[in-house]
Write an enzyme that holds these catalytic residues in place. Sequence first.
Site, PDB file in Angstrom:
ATOM      1  CG  HIS A  13      -1.824  -1.147   1.353  1.00 58.52           C
ATOM      2  ND1 HIS A  13      -2.303  -1.595   2.573  1.00 58.52           N
ATOM      3  CD2 HIS A  13      -2.357  -1.962   0.413  1.00 58.52           C
ATOM      4  CE1 HIS A  13      -3.082  -2.642   2.384  1.00 58.52           C
ATOM      5  NE2 HIS A  13      -3.135  -2.883   1.076  1.00 58.52           N
ATOM      6  N   PRO A  14       1.828   1.414  -0.890  1.00 58.55           N
ATOM      7  CG  PRO A  14       3.120   1.361  -2.847  1.00 58.55           C
ATOM      8  CD  PRO A  14       2.232   0.508  -1.981  1.00 58.55           C
TER       9      PRO A  14
END
Length: 494
Positions: free
Chosen positions: A434-435
């Site tokens: 989930h950057p």
Amino acid sequence: MSTYDYIVVGGGTAGCVISARLSSNPDSRVLLVEAGARHPLPEMATPPAWITLRGGSADWNSVTVEQSGTGTVLQIPRGRAVGGSSSINGMVFARGHRSSYDAWTASGAPGWGFDDLLPFFRRSESAAGRAADVRGVDGPMVVAPAEQPHPLAAAGLEAALEAGHLKATDISGGLEQGFGWTDLNIVGGARQSVADAYLRPVADRPNLDVVTDALVHRIRVDNGTCVGVDYTDDGRQVSAACSGEVVLTAGAIGTAQLLLLSGIGPQAHLQSVGIAVVVDLPGVGENLHDHPLSGVVYSAGRPVPVGVNNHIEVLGLMRSAADVDAPDLQAFFVTPLPGVDDQYMIAFSAMAPRSRGSVRLVSARPDAAPLLDPNYLGDSADLEMMVTGLRLAREIGNQSALVSWRDAEVAPGPDADGSSPRDYLRATTHSYYHPVGTCRIGSDEMSVVDTDLRVRGISRLRVADASVMPSIPSANTLATVVAIAERAASLMQD
């Protein structure tokens, strides 16, 4: 050189949404450029097979630099295909708790709170059986809890309730904490990617050009105005002109990388890799962060069915302490552990990590992988939060509802105490995929886009993907990225 009203760079989650919405106006000519393949891999449709897509042709195969907080080098899978990460991810479609988005307004992004985003969350989805005043009823993404729930997931939910956690009726809606059946973008037993929901139904529009297997290597800027993009298509150098707006939707890593390659970013860094400075914008590539993830692994006391879904059907959102203002830990049951059919996991993740890192270039070559430093556990508070997550996961794992499934704790092991949990977490923490945050919304000198998603210092250029999030929401990020893209399309059409 072809000229378009809109050019969308990146055919992933946000790019599919925006291209579909903008091209609904037959008078607008839209170009979508995607580095990955046009057609989906067969495995993409099969929910339990999602884990096999990591490291394959539809993954950028990104890796971090060595992390100071863990001493490890980690993979960050991200989609390289039409549909982007929605084509290879775990198919969880959940909003963060409303406090996640209200934190954005408090940090300098007015107009981006939960209530502001709610119309766009609702526009994106069809969530039958959920509260119609909170959830969408006619959007492209058809989402619902698992049609065939895994029995171990059901036992895990009962164990969480036994441990004293609340039961959530709609953990995906953004208004509750506790444990409940999360919504999945699985329709009729198959993955529904954002490309399936938004782009493929309209791909034959005469005013929409979709170019795949094409790497954009520069945004063209003339006297402070974005005028087009340059990309490589089947070995040919192609320029596309834009009379309206270019919108970057290449994700928290790809969008920051492209801005830097185009001379938009921190002056000193650009000069160090030999790129002429177009706009000195110091926030580009800063603020990279992700949810750190680890888990408690158990051997099973009886065979664990493979299941027909995505291994993740129940989510829990918890507060690490009674006096914490907002839910800050997530847990979920991995049933079974992929590749190990006699084990399962209770995974946990810090939802509000303090650690921040960066995206940087190694050279001016557009095909060179960037330097990625999410700085996992770089802030000691994140490590302590994960220690709390480990404790809470173990409490759930030891409840009587799981006794018929539980054989023994395999990792970190029942004898781990003292400093051992911290050593275990440093060794096992990895990316939750989930950057976010590298082109954040704001008005200070480190922000990259304003509240209308316009890049500071350049006209006719916007960003609309996970990179604009000032901080990460307390959920898997797919639903939030879709809502951001829906809002971006609305802003561009106003």
